[in-house]
Every structure is written in structure tokens, then in C-alpha cells.
Design a protein around this motif. Structure first.
Motif, PDB file in Angstrom:
ATOM      1  N   ALA A  82      50.018   7.614  44.020  1.00 26.95           N
ATOM      2  CA  ALA A  82      50.693   7.459  42.890  1.00 26.95           C
ATOM      3  C   ALA A  82      50.139   8.705  41.885  1.00 26.95           C
ATOM      4  O   ALA A  82      50.748   8.950  40.945  1.00 26.95           O
ATOM      5  N   ILE A  83      49.250   9.374  42.473  1.00 19.48           N
ATOM      6  CA  ILE A  83      48.399  10.455  41.600  1.00 19.48           C
ATOM      7  C   ILE A  83      48.776  11.845  42.072  1.00 19.48           C
ATOM      8  O   ILE A  83      48.584  12.054  43.226  1.00 19.48           O
ATOM      9  N   ARG A  84      49.183  12.771  41.429  1.00 27.47           N
ATOM     10  CA  ARG A  84      49.726  14.035  41.686  1.00 27.47           C
ATOM     11  C   ARG A  84      48.455  14.835  41.149  1.00 27.47           C
ATOM     12  O   ARG A  84      47.861  14.648  40.093  1.00 27.47           O
ATOM     13  N   TYR A  85      48.119  15.753  41.966  1.00 24.43           N
ATOM     14  CA  TYR A  85      47.043  16.780  41.602  1.00 24.43           C
ATOM     15  C   TYR A  85      47.350  18.020  41.698  1.00 24.43           C
ATOM     16  O   TYR A  85      48.211  18.671  42.372  1.00 24.43           O
ATOM     17  N   ASP A  86      46.817  18.993  40.870  1.00 22.32           N
ATOM     18  CA  ASP A  86      46.577  20.385  40.702  1.00 22.32           C
ATOM     19  C   ASP A  86      45.436  20.956  40.699  1.00 22.32           C
ATOM     20  O   ASP A  86      44.847  20.889  39.626  1.00 22.32           O
ATOM     21  N   ALA A  87      44.858  21.727  41.506  1.00 21.90           N
ATOM     22  CA  ALA A  87      43.452  22.252  41.540  1.00 21.90           C
ATOM     23  C   ALA A  87      43.876  23.857  41.886  1.00 21.90           C
ATOM     24  O   ALA A  87      44.413  24.245  42.452  1.00 21.90           O
ATOM     25  N   GLU A  88      42.615  24.497  41.138  1.00 20.36           N
ATOM     26  CA  GLU A  88      42.604  26.123  41.198  1.00 20.36           C
ATOM     27  C   GLU A  88      41.140  26.535  41.211  1.00 20.36           C
ATOM     28  O   GLU A  88      40.200  25.791  40.610  1.00 20.36           O
ATOM     29  N   ALA A  89      41.118  27.722  41.626  1.00 22.35           N
ATOM     30  CA  ALA A  89      39.901  28.299  41.690  1.00 22.35           C
ATOM     31  C   ALA A  89      40.161  29.697  41.615  1.00 22.35           C
ATOM     32  O   ALA A  89      41.155  30.485  42.352  1.00 22.35           O
ATOM     33  N   LEU A  90      39.183  30.465  40.787  1.00 22.60           N
ATOM     34  CA  LEU A  90      39.650  32.036  40.550  1.00 22.60           C
ATOM     35  C   LEU A  90      38.367  32.611  40.541  1.00 22.60           C
ATOM     36  O   LEU A  90      37.352  32.439  39.704  1.00 22.60           O
ATOM     37  N   TRP A  91      38.312  33.994  41.360  1.00 21.57           N
ATOM     38  CA  TRP A  91      37.054  34.900  41.382  1.00 21.57           C
ATOM     39  C   TRP A  91      37.371  36.215  41.200  1.00 21.57           C
ATOM     40  O   TRP A  91      38.479  36.711  41.498  1.00 21.57           O
ATOM     41  N   VAL A  92      36.721  36.786  39.960  1.00 28.59           N
ATOM     42  CA  VAL A  92      36.940  37.921  39.805  1.00 28.59           C
ATOM     43  C   VAL A  92      35.861  39.022  40.086  1.00 28.59           C
ATOM     44  O   VAL A  92      34.681  38.656  39.865  1.00 28.59           O
ATOM     45  N   ASP A  93      36.241  40.232  40.612  1.00 26.87           N
ATOM     46  CA  ASP A  93      35.063  41.175  40.817  1.00 26.87           C
ATOM     47  C   ASP A  93      35.439  42.380  40.480  1.00 26.87           C
ATOM     48  O   ASP A  93      36.629  42.961  40.440  1.00 26.87           O
ATOM     49  N   GLY A  94      34.554  43.158  39.629  1.00 26.79           N
ATOM     50  CA  GLY A  94      34.739  44.402  39.080  1.00 26.79           C
ATOM     51  C   GLY A  94      35.327  44.211  37.710  1.00 26.79           C
ATOM     52  O   GLY A  94      35.083  43.310  37.153  1.00 26.79           O
ATOM     53  N   ASP A  95      35.849  45.376  37.173  1.00 20.77           N
ATOM     54  CA  ASP A  95      36.556  45.495  35.803  1.00 20.77           C
ATOM     55  C   ASP A  95      37.908  45.093  35.986  1.00 20.77           C
ATOM     56  O   ASP A  95      38.775  45.814  35.357  1.00 20.77           O
ATOM     57  N   PHE A  96      38.410  44.223  36.486  1.00 19.71           N
ATOM     58  CA  PHE A  96      39.722  43.732  36.719  1.00 19.71           C
ATOM     59  C   PHE A  96      40.101  43.289  35.577  1.00 19.71           C
ATOM     60  O   PHE A  96      39.244  42.220  34.715  1.00 19.71           O
ATOM     61  N   GLU A  97      41.388  43.313  34.864  1.00 21.62           N
ATOM     62  CA  GLU A  97      42.014  42.665  33.602  1.00 21.62           C
ATOM     63  C   GLU A  97      43.254  42.651  33.630  1.00 21.62           C
ATOM     64  O   GLU A  97      44.139  43.874  34.091  1.00 21.62           O
ATOM     65  N   SER A  98      43.961  41.672  33.234  1.00 21.29           N
ATOM     66  CA  SER A  98      45.304  41.764  33.163  1.00 21.29           C
ATOM     67  C   SER A  98      45.889  40.807  32.204  1.00 21.29           C
ATOM     68  O   SER A  98      45.191  40.046  31.503  1.00 21.29           O
ATOM     69  N   GLU A  99      47.181  40.250  32.085  1.00 27.06           N
ATOM     70  CA  GLU A  99      47.703  39.330  31.086  1.00 27.06           C
ATOM     71  C   GLU A  99      47.318  38.016  31.352  1.00 27.06           C
ATOM     72  O   GLU A  99      47.185  37.125  30.499  1.00 27.06           O
ATOM     73  N   LEU A 100      47.085  37.874  32.716  1.00 26.01           N
ATOM     74  CA  LEU A 100      46.683  36.462  33.344  1.00 26.01           C
ATOM     75  C   LEU A 100      45.221  36.381  33.240  1.00 26.01           C
ATOM     76  O   LEU A 100      44.626  35.082  33.336  1.00 26.01           O
ATOM     77  N   VAL A 101      44.281  37.347  33.407  1.00 26.63           N
ATOM     78  CA  VAL A 101      43.013  37.345  33.559  1.00 26.63           C
ATOM     79  C   VAL A 101      42.463  38.224  32.737  1.00 26.63           C
ATOM     80  O   VAL A 101      42.529  39.464  32.495  1.00 26.63           O
ATOM     81  N   GLU A 102      41.390  37.600  31.664  1.00 23.39           N
ATOM     82  CA  GLU A 102      40.739  38.301  30.761  1.00 23.39           C
ATOM     83  C   GLU A 102      39.591  38.983  30.980  1.00 23.39           C
ATOM     84  O   GLU A 102      39.194  38.756  32.253  1.00 23.39           O
ATOM     85  N   ALA A 103      39.511  40.295  30.398  1.00 20.57           N
ATOM     86  CA  ALA A 103      38.254  40.971  30.946  1.00 20.57           C
ATOM     87  C   ALA A 103      36.963  40.710  31.093  1.00 20.57           C
ATOM     88  O   ALA A 103      36.159  40.762  31.913  1.00 20.57           O
ATOM     89  N   ARG A 104      36.725  39.141  30.205  1.00 20.47           N
ATOM     90  CA  ARG A 104      35.377  38.683  30.125  1.00 20.47           C
ATOM     91  C   ARG A 104      35.298  37.586  31.385  1.00 20.47           C
ATOM     92  O   ARG A 104      34.168  37.096  31.747  1.00 20.47           O
ATOM     93  N   GLN A 105      36.317  37.182  31.925  1.00 19.58           N
ATOM     94  CA  GLN A 105      36.418  36.240  33.167  1.00 19.58           C
ATOM     95  C   GLN A 105      35.665  36.584  34.347  1.00 19.58           C
ATOM     96  O   GLN A 105      35.862  37.904  34.810  1.00 19.58           O
ATOM     97  N   ARG A 106      34.837  35.765  34.906  1.00 18.54           N
ATOM     98  CA  ARG A 106      34.116  35.843  36.227  1.00 18.54           C
ATOM     99  C   ARG A 106      34.729  34.976  37.190  1.00 18.54           C
ATOM    100  O   ARG A 106      34.975  35.115  38.315  1.00 18.54           O
TER     101      ARG A 106
END
Length: 420
Positions: A82-106
Motif C-alpha cells: 500500500a506504500i508508493r515510493y519515489d527515490a532519486e540520486a543526483l551527481w554533479v561534476d564540474g561547473d554544471f548549472e541549470s534551472e534544475l541544478v544549482e551551481a552550488r550542488q554536488r
């Protein structure tokens, strides 16, 4: 002396992408985007693969910012009991920046769980989640969220309680928006007008009280157009904004226009044309649709005349034209063609649905559906093939005589087939 506010995201943005179903469980896509962001033009190449694994949908994607860094993301969506789940993981390399990924995120990791609790005749939905991300400055931020909702006739009320904390160097966490927040969301309808309101409050810290409030009203014109009017008050930045938008749904694409004006003199105009390209299960070749074919499920249906009553189409059993087919609240945009085929778009992936014939559209009253229909589990980007049988019917006229040879009246007669 007046001061002109210049939006650093001002400028044209455009993109092009392709998505395709690889097999019954896999879809892949690639996209190129060129946008104005933070005062400069950015170019991105993105690739995505989605794969269904039992009752779980797994998505792996990667994006390369030309001349800068790259980001990789993995998501898993599914259900355990009866339990629904939503899992995510994000890895950032270099000076990547966008509207969805902030410049400070690693790094970023998140898990969200949802279910419903039965309380008598009521069902109370509950949702909880946690998200943790690491910054390039050394700060480590953790967020918690609890959400519930209540439905009262045509009105729904949603409450969200969130908590945000951080660890790391004092200079790194100085600008973080920390503390406990309360969000209230209400949706209702007055006649043909749908209303939505939202408000966010700070429960602790130096600036307690209202932070942001929004109100949106929208109404439909006919079956294909929607007009939307909105207002937003941001107490933190002391900014007010009004919005006017219009959406028109065409047979093969959707057109959306929107204008925004705020108290800083910023004017934003937008025009969006949305459509999808995919295989045509009815006439063959390719087709264009306003539905997101690579993300939603489809049912390719054929309706045939079942002469021998076995429920399977045999050689010589013809297809029937002019029949509408339903799948839950969805239905075919057009009845079956001369080849007896039609398609239903917009089905929710991985949710079983009954595909059946709309008996009110049968061209021949002596043809009736054989059975209630067929249950399918839609897959994103893949059309489920369904065959629905129509059985010929007829009339029987009889005369009942008693032992004395005289007609009898008031006797109930039961007709049974070979299966009883």
C-alpha cells in the motif's frame, strides 16, 4: 530617480528533442536546449533512458553543459504493497548549472513515501519525505516534509509541514533558508470557474508570518480552450505579479500563451507549442498528437465480428467500423476506422484499466459486446494491443402448449447456453 530591473534570464530559448519506445518496457530520448540563464546563454545536451522493472519504473539521465560540467541523475518510482515510493540520486561534476541544478550542488539524495489511512468512510492520504544534498561550499542541508489532504465535496484542502536544517561552515550556511514552514493549499469551483489559492508561513526564525500568497482562477471555453488569471504576492521580496494565460487544445497539438507583469516593471510573454510524434497503430506510419506519447500509455484496439463465439478472431471474421472504445475515463478520439481499429491515448502507466466497447455507438443493434472487456496495464511509450469481440444476436419466437394442447400463459421461460 527610477531604476530599471533587468531580468538575467531575458532572451529567446529553444530546444528540440526526440523520444522513442525501444521495446515494451524501455524508452529512450535525447534533447538539445539553448536558454538564457544567469545573464548568459547556456547550451545543454541531455539523454534519458526509462525502463520498467516489474512494478518499478527506473529512469537514468545525463546532461552535458557545453563548455562546462555535467550532471547525472537516477530515479526509481514504484509501489510496495500500500506504500508508493519515489527515490532519486543526483551527481554533479564540474561547473554544471541549470534551472534544475544549482551551481552550488554536488550531491543530492531523496526518498518520498505515500499511502492512505482508512478512517471509517474517509481515506486520509499521507505523504512523508526526506532530501539531503551537499554543496560545493561544504554545507550539508537536510529537508523533511509531511503532507496530508482533505476532500469536502468540490473543495480540497492540503497542508504541508516542512523543516530545513544545515551543517557546515558558518559562511556556507549563512544564506540558507532554514526553519519550519507551513503551506496551505485550497482548490474549489464556483460554477464553471475553478479557483486555487496557496499561502506559505514561517513558523520560527526572525521573520515569522506570511511569506508568499497566490490565487489563480481559470475557466474553460467549450471543450478545447482554457483562460487563466493569476495573482502572486511575495512578502519577502516585496513584489506583486499578475498573470493572464490562454491554452487551446487542437487535435494534434496544444498551443499556450501567457503574459506576466510585476510591480518592478518586468513584462514576460510566452508562447508554447506542444506535440508528440510516434508510431500510428491505426493507419500505420507516424502520427502527431498533443498527448505525451513517450510518457503516457496507449491502447491500440481492434473490434471484430465474432461469428463462432470463441472470443478470438479467426480468418474470415471481419472488423467492425464506427465503434467507440473506452478505457476508464478515457475514450477514443475517433471511432474505429474501416479496418476496425482505433487508439486510446493518455492512459496512466502501470495502473490497470478496463478497455471496453461503448455499446451506445454500435452501428448494428444485433451486435453486442462479448464480455465486459479486457484489462490491460499500460506502459509508457508502448501501445497495448487489444482485440474486442462483437457477437451476433437474434430473436427466438416460441409457442408453449400444455398437456391438453392448449396455449399456457404466465409461465417463466429460461434460456441457457451450452455452458449452463
Amino acid at each position: 530617480m527610477s531604476k530599471t530591473f533587468i531580468d538575467p534570464n531575458t532572451g529567446w530559448r529553444w530546444g528540440v528533442g526526440v523520444e522513442r519506445g525501444v521495446d515494451r518496457r524501455t524508452t529512450a530520448g535525447v534533447e538539445y536546449q539553448s536558454v538564457m540563464f544567469a545573464g548568459g546563454r547556456r547550451h545543454y545536451i541531455e539523454g534519458t533512458i526509462q525502463r520498467a522493472l516489474g512494478r518499478m519504473l527506473l529512469e537514468v539521465s545525463g546532461a552535458q553543459q557545453l563548455g562546462a560540467g555535467r550532471a547525472f541523475q537516477a530515479k526509481a518510482l514504484g509501489r510496495l504493497g500500500a506504500i508508493r515510493y519515489d527515490a532519486e540520486a543526483l551527481w554533479v561534476d564540474g561547473d554544471f548549472e541549470s534551472e534544475l541544478v544549482e551551481a552550488r550542488q554536488r550531491r543530492q539524495y531523496g526518498l518520498r513515501l505515500s499511502t492512505s489511512v482508512k478512517m471509517g468512510s474517509w481515506r486520509l492520504p499521507l505523504e512523508g519525505g526526506v532530501r539531503h544534498f551537499q554543496c560545493r561550499t561544504g554545507a550539508k542541508v537536510t529537508e523533511w516534509l509531511i503532507r496530508s489532504a482533505l476532500q469536502l465535496k468540490r473543495t480540497s484542502l492540503t497542508t504541508e509541514l516542512s523543516r530545513r536544517s544545515a551543517r557546515g561552515p558558518a559562511a556556507a550556511i549563512a544564506g540558507e533558508d532554514l526553519g519550519t514552514k507551513l503551506n496551505l493549499i485550497a482548490n474549489t469551483a464556483i460554477g464553471p470557474v475553478r479557483l486555487r489559492g496557496a499561502a506559505r508561513f514561517a513558523l520560527d526564525g526572525l521573520h515569522r508570518g506570511l511569506e508568499n500568497a497566490q490565487a489563480v482562477a481559470e475557466t474553460g471555453f467549450g471543450q478545447s480552450s482554457t483562460l487563466r488569471l493569476g495573482y502572486e504576492h511575495d512578502a519577502t521580496s516585496r513584489r506583486d505579479e499578475v498573470m493572464l494565460g490562454w491554452v487551446r487544445q487542437f487535435n494534434r497539438f496544444a498551443l499556450r500563451t501567457e503574459g506576466r507583469l510585476d510591480t518592478r516593471g518586468r513584462l514576460t510573454l510566452g508562447l508554447t507549442l506542444g506535440f508528440s510524434l510516434g508510431p500510428d497503430p491505426v493507419d500505420g506510419g507516424w502520427r502527431m498528437s498533443r498527448q505525451r506519447l513517450a510518457e503516457s500509455g496507449q491502447a491500440a484496439v481492434e473490434v471484430f465480428r465474432d461469428e463462432n463465439g470463441d472470443g478470438f478472431r479467426q480468418v474470415g471474421e471481419g472488423l467492425v467500423e464506427g465503434v467507440s472504445v473506452e478505457a476508464g475515463f478515457r475514450h477514443t478520439d475517433a471511432p474505429t476506422n474501416k479496418a476496425g481499429r482505433a487508439v486510446i491515448d493518455g492512459l496512466t502507466p502501470y495502473v490497470p484499466v478496463l478497455v471496453s466497447i461503448d455499446a451506445g455507438t454500435l452501428p448494428d443493434p444485433l451486435l453486442q459486446p462479448k464480455g465486459q472487456g479486457v484489462v490491460v496495464v499500460p506502459r509508457p511509450g508502448v501501445a497495448a494491443k487489444v482485440s474486442l469481440a462483437l457477437a451476433p444476436t437474434g430473436e427466438l419466437e416460441a409457442l408453449l402448449l400444455g398437456p391438453d394442447g392448449e396455449p399456457r400463459e404466465g409461465v417463466v421461460i429460461e434460456l441457457t447456453d451450452s455452458t449452463g
